[in-house]
Write a protein that holds these residues in place. Structure first.
Motif, PDB file in Angstrom:
ATOM      1  N   GLU A   1      -2.455  46.291  18.685  1.00 21.71           N
ATOM      2  CA  GLU A   1      -3.502  46.816  19.556  1.00 21.71           C
ATOM      3  C   GLU A   1      -4.750  47.128  18.759  1.00 21.71           C
ATOM      4  O   GLU A   1      -4.754  47.065  17.533  1.00 21.71           O
ATOM      5  CB  GLU A   1      -3.022  48.127  20.185  1.00 21.71           C
ATOM      6  N   SER A   2      -5.790  47.493  19.480  1.00 24.20           N
ATOM      7  CA  SER A   2      -7.036  47.893  18.856  1.00 24.20           C
ATOM      8  C   SER A   2      -6.779  49.000  17.830  1.00 24.20           C
ATOM      9  O   SER A   2      -6.031  49.933  18.105  1.00 24.20           O
ATOM     10  CB  SER A   2      -7.968  48.399  19.959  1.00 24.20           C
ATOM     11  N   GLY A   3      -7.379  48.868  16.673  1.00 26.52           N
ATOM     12  CA  GLY A   3      -7.254  49.909  15.661  1.00 26.52           C
ATOM     13  C   GLY A   3      -6.066  49.734  14.729  1.00 26.52           C
ATOM     14  O   GLY A   3      -5.841  50.549  13.841  1.00 26.52           O
ATOM     15  N   SER A   4      -5.322  48.640  14.885  1.00 27.29           N
ATOM     16  CA  SER A   4      -4.140  48.484  14.019  1.00 27.29           C
ATOM     17  C   SER A   4      -4.478  47.910  12.646  1.00 27.29           C
ATOM     18  O   SER A   4      -3.597  47.762  11.801  1.00 27.29           O
ATOM     19  CB  SER A   4      -3.074  47.635  14.731  1.00 27.29           C
ATOM     20  N   GLY A   5      -5.742  47.571  12.427  1.00 25.95           N
ATOM     21  CA  GLY A   5      -6.149  47.130  11.085  1.00 25.95           C
ATOM     22  C   GLY A   5      -6.313  45.628  10.936  1.00 25.95           C
ATOM     23  O   GLY A   5      -6.606  45.131   9.851  1.00 25.95           O
ATOM     24  N   LYS A   6      -6.187  44.896  12.038  1.00 28.60           N
ATOM     25  CA  LYS A   6      -6.219  43.434  11.980  1.00 28.60           C
ATOM     26  C   LYS A   6      -7.573  42.914  11.469  1.00 28.60           C
ATOM     27  O   LYS A   6      -7.629  42.059  10.586  1.00 28.60           O
ATOM     28  CB  LYS A   6      -5.938  42.840  13.367  1.00 28.60           C
ATOM     29  N   THR A   7      -8.640  43.439  12.041  1.00 24.54           N
ATOM     30  CA  THR A   7      -9.963  42.954  11.649  1.00 24.54           C
ATOM     31  C   THR A   7     -10.272  43.313  10.190  1.00 24.54           C
ATOM     32  O   THR A   7     -10.854  42.520   9.451  1.00 24.54           O
ATOM     33  CB  THR A   7     -11.042  43.546  12.586  1.00 24.54           C
ATOM     34  N   THR A   8      -9.858  44.502   9.785  1.00 20.44           N
ATOM     35  CA  THR A   8     -10.087  44.917   8.393  1.00 20.44           C
ATOM     36  C   THR A   8      -9.430  43.924   7.433  1.00 20.44           C
ATOM     37  O   THR A   8     -10.008  43.548   6.417  1.00 20.44           O
ATOM     38  CB  THR A   8      -9.531  46.345   8.173  1.00 20.44           C
ATOM     39  N   LEU A   9      -8.242  43.478   7.782  1.00 20.30           N
ATOM     40  CA  LEU A   9      -7.550  42.499   6.949  1.00 20.30           C
ATOM     41  C   LEU A   9      -8.371  41.206   6.843  1.00 20.30           C
ATOM     42  O   LEU A   9      -8.597  40.679   5.744  1.00 20.30           O
ATOM     43  CB  LEU A   9      -6.168  42.222   7.560  1.00 20.30           C
TER      44      LEU A   9
ATOM     45  N   VAL B   1      -8.578  52.412   3.006  1.00 21.53           N
ATOM     46  CA  VAL B   1      -8.755  53.709   3.667  1.00 21.53           C
ATOM     47  C   VAL B   1     -10.246  53.915   3.926  1.00 21.53           C
ATOM     48  O   VAL B   1     -11.064  53.681   3.038  1.00 21.53           O
ATOM     49  CB  VAL B   1      -8.221  54.850   2.758  1.00 21.53           C
ATOM     50  N   PHE B   2     -10.593  54.281   5.143  1.00 21.64           N
ATOM     51  CA  PHE B   2     -11.988  54.626   5.447  1.00 21.64           C
ATOM     52  C   PHE B   2     -12.103  56.136   5.505  1.00 21.64           C
ATOM     53  O   PHE B   2     -11.339  56.793   6.210  1.00 21.64           O
ATOM     54  CB  PHE B   2     -12.416  54.029   6.796  1.00 21.64           C
ATOM     55  N   LYS B   3     -13.084  56.650   4.774  1.00 22.19           N
ATOM     56  CA  LYS B   3     -13.276  58.109   4.794  1.00 22.19           C
ATOM     57  C   LYS B   3     -14.627  58.422   5.392  1.00 22.19           C
ATOM     58  O   LYS B   3     -15.645  57.853   4.990  1.00 22.19           O
ATOM     59  CB  LYS B   3     -13.236  58.641   3.356  1.00 22.19           C
TER      60      LYS B   3
ATOM     61  N   THR C   1      -6.421  55.374   7.555  1.00 20.87           N
ATOM     62  CA  THR C   1      -5.794  54.323   6.765  1.00 20.87           C
ATOM     63  C   THR C   1      -5.754  53.066   7.625  1.00 20.87           C
ATOM     64  O   THR C   1      -4.914  52.932   8.510  1.00 20.87           O
ATOM     65  CB  THR C   1      -4.372  54.746   6.333  1.00 20.87           C
ATOM     66  N   ALA C   2      -6.696  52.164   7.380  1.00 19.37           N
ATOM     67  CA  ALA C   2      -6.795  50.958   8.210  1.00 19.37           C
ATOM     68  C   ALA C   2      -5.718  49.945   7.830  1.00 19.37           C
ATOM     69  O   ALA C   2      -5.229  49.215   8.680  1.00 19.37           O
ATOM     70  CB  ALA C   2      -8.178  50.343   8.077  1.00 19.37           C
ATOM     71  N   LEU C   3      -5.363  49.913   6.550  1.00 16.68           N
ATOM     72  CA  LEU C   3      -4.293  49.017   6.075  1.00 16.68           C
ATOM     73  C   LEU C   3      -3.444  49.757   5.073  1.00 16.68           C
ATOM     74  O   LEU C   3      -3.967  50.480   4.216  1.00 16.68           O
ATOM     75  CB  LEU C   3      -4.877  47.797   5.347  1.00 16.68           C
TER      76      LEU C   3
HETATM   77  N1  LIG Z   1     -16.324  50.552   8.483  1.00 18.33           N
HETATM   78  C1  LIG Z   1     -15.448  51.427   8.983  1.00 18.33           C
HETATM   79  N2  LIG Z   1     -15.622  52.759   8.811  1.00 18.33           N
HETATM   80  C2  LIG Z   1     -14.733  53.663   9.291  1.00 18.33           C
HETATM   81  N3  LIG Z   1     -13.602  53.318   9.954  1.00 18.33           N
HETATM   82  C3  LIG Z   1     -13.374  52.022  10.158  1.00 18.33           C
HETATM   83  C4  LIG Z   1     -14.268  51.001   9.692  1.00 18.33           C
HETATM   84  N4  LIG Z   1     -13.755  49.783  10.019  1.00 18.33           N
HETATM   85  C5  LIG Z   1     -12.599  50.044  10.686  1.00 18.33           C
HETATM   86  N5  LIG Z   1     -12.370  51.369  10.755  1.00 18.33           N
HETATM   87  C6  LIG Z   1     -11.188  52.019  11.360  1.00 18.33           C
HETATM   88  O1  LIG Z   1     -10.028  51.427  10.802  1.00 18.33           O
HETATM   89  C7  LIG Z   1      -9.017  51.252  11.796  1.00 18.33           C
HETATM   90  C8  LIG Z   1      -8.639  49.787  11.877  1.00 18.33           C
HETATM   91  O2  LIG Z   1      -9.723  49.053  12.410  1.00 18.33           O
HETATM   92  P1  LIG Z   1      -9.710  47.493  12.667  1.00 18.33           P
HETATM   93  O3  LIG Z   1     -11.029  47.108  13.278  1.00 18.33           O
HETATM   94  O4  LIG Z   1      -9.283  46.795  11.441  1.00 18.33           O
HETATM   95  O5  LIG Z   1      -8.561  47.354  13.755  1.00 18.33           O
HETATM   96  P2  LIG Z   1      -8.271  46.183  14.766  1.00 18.33           P
HETATM   97  O6  LIG Z   1      -6.811  46.141  14.893  1.00 18.33           O
HETATM   98  O7  LIG Z   1      -8.952  44.948  14.335  1.00 18.33           O
HETATM   99  O8  LIG Z   1      -8.917  46.709  16.101  1.00 18.33           O
HETATM  100  P3  LIG Z   1      -9.959  45.995  17.063  1.00 18.33           P
HETATM  101  O9  LIG Z   1      -9.183  44.958  17.791  1.00 18.33           O
HETATM  102  O10 LIG Z   1     -10.438  47.121  17.944  1.00 18.33           O
HETATM  103  O11 LIG Z   1     -11.064  45.454  16.183  1.00 18.33           O
HETATM  104  C9  LIG Z   1      -9.615  51.782  13.092  1.00 18.33           C
HETATM  105  O12 LIG Z   1      -9.146  53.097  13.276  1.00 18.33           O
HETATM  106  C10 LIG Z   1     -11.107  51.767  12.858  1.00 18.33           C
HETATM  107  O13 LIG Z   1     -11.757  52.779  13.591  1.00 18.33           O
END
Ligand SMILES: Nc1ncnc2c1ncn2[C@@H]1O[C@H](COP(=O)(O)OP(=O)(O)OP(=O)(O)O)[C@@H](O)[C@H]1O
Length: 303
Positions: free
Chosen positions: A40-48, A11-13, A20-22
């Motif tokens: 899609e963008s924002g679904s949490g893939k990169t965070t994982l 969770v990013f606050k 809730t990214a994941l």
């Molecule tokens: N360091 C951070 N601080 C605050 N919010 C974040 C941070 N990193 C990611 N997020 C948020 O978490 C959610 C998931 O982001 P993430 O980058 O994992 O998604 P994604 O599916 O990889 O999208 P993209 O393809 O745009 O990178 C998004 O709403 C993003 O704005």
């Protein structure tokens, strides 16, 4: 090698927002398996991906490699565990330091591990050959600005594989490069994964590359897995309405597919409710679980 990701939540606050990214993301990956994480963008893939390579810490859940916990919220991921994973980032313009030569860029992960010079040199040469930048001598002293987009992405791949990780994570590896070079970059990654028995996780919003790049697929929506299964089954017969929409949108840009609907963001509602063309009343009252259906997992009441 077996990777087990168990209930990862992140969770990013910020001051006025909680994202809730994941949410409870779990899956397994065996040696040499190829997984695509689509959404899609924002679904949490990169965070994982960032959690796996140690750039972010989960709030809860853990990651095990061969049964040993290597990542959990209380643990700093150590260099030894990090060695198992490597990530290729989306933007080869952004991720390569413009003031460093190709040699220094590719050698960097070995330098921080204090690998002796002769072994390091050999590894850099092998890596550059593996990604098709050969003969390496022609590239070693060049700077990123002297290379084409495709060559830069190859340098990023060479750097990622120089210490032979067990799991290679590619974050949108073909987004920033010319369409004509997509296939070549993908082939390079597949050849490398096969040669070194690496497992490959490709993070993408582009379903069109899934049949080539993956045997398994996880579809994510708002930080949660909504469908998981064999790539060929999912492409032939997507069960979750979101997966159906993503596949129907190929080869259109997903931006066109995104509907501007005010999303309902309440607990106890299916996260896909606002956009789902097949929603029923129950989806607004109850959040569906990720159910096992044959060799598939689907988070939907309608399957
Ligand atoms: N360091 C951070 N601080 C605050 N919010 C974040 C941070 N990193 C990611 N997020 C948020 O978490 C959610 C998931 O982001 P993430 O980058 O994992 O998604 P994604 O599916 O990889 O999208 P993209 O393809 O745009 O990178 C998004 O709403 C993003 O704005």
């Amino acid at each position: 090698m077996e990777l087990e990701v168990k209930s990862l939540t992140k969770v990013f606050k910020s001051r006025n927002k909680t994202i809730t990214a994941l949410k409870n993301v779990s899956f397994r990956l065996k040696e040499g398996e190829k997984l695509a994480i689509v959404g899609e963008s924002g679904s949490g893939k990169t965070t994982l991906g960032k959690i796996l390579v140690g750039l972010e810490k989960p709030d809860s859940g853990e990651v095990l490699l061969d049964g040993k916990v290597i990542i959990n919220p209380k643990k700093e991921i150590d260099l030894e565990s990090r060695r198992n994973f490597s990530m290729i980032f989306q933007d080869p313009y952004d991720s390569l330091n413009p003031t460093k030569t190709v040699f220094d860029i590719v050698a960097f992960p070995l330098r921080i591990r204090k690998v002796p010079d002769d072994i390091l040199r050999e590894a850099v040469y092998t890596s550059l050959n593996d990604v098709g930048l050969s003969p390496p001598d022609q590239f070693l002293l060049k700077y990123p600005t002297q290379l084409s987009g495709g060559q830069r992405q190859r340098v990023a791949i060479a750097r990622a594989i120089v210490y032979k990780p067990k799991v290679l994570i590619a974050d949108e590896p073909t987004t920033m490069i010319d369409a004509s070079l997509k296939a070549e970059v993908i082939k390079t990654m597949l050849d490398i994964a096969l040669k070194y028995k690496m497992s490959l996780i490709t993070i993408t919003h582009d379903f069109s590359i899934v049949p080539i790049i993956a045997d398994k697929v996880i579809v994510m929506y708002k930080g949660e897995i909504v469908e998981e299964g064999e790539a060929k089954d999912i492409i032939k017969n997507p069960r979750h309405p979101y997966t159906q929409a993503l596949i129907a949108a190929v080869p259109k840009l997903l931006g066109e597919f995104s509907l501007k609907i005010k999303e309902i963001e309440e607990d106890g509602v299916c996260p896909f409710y606002s956009r789902c063309p097949l929603r029923i009343d129950k989806c607004k009252r109850e959040e569906p679980p990720l159910q096992d259906i044959g060799n598939r997992k689907v988070k939907c009441f309608l399957v």
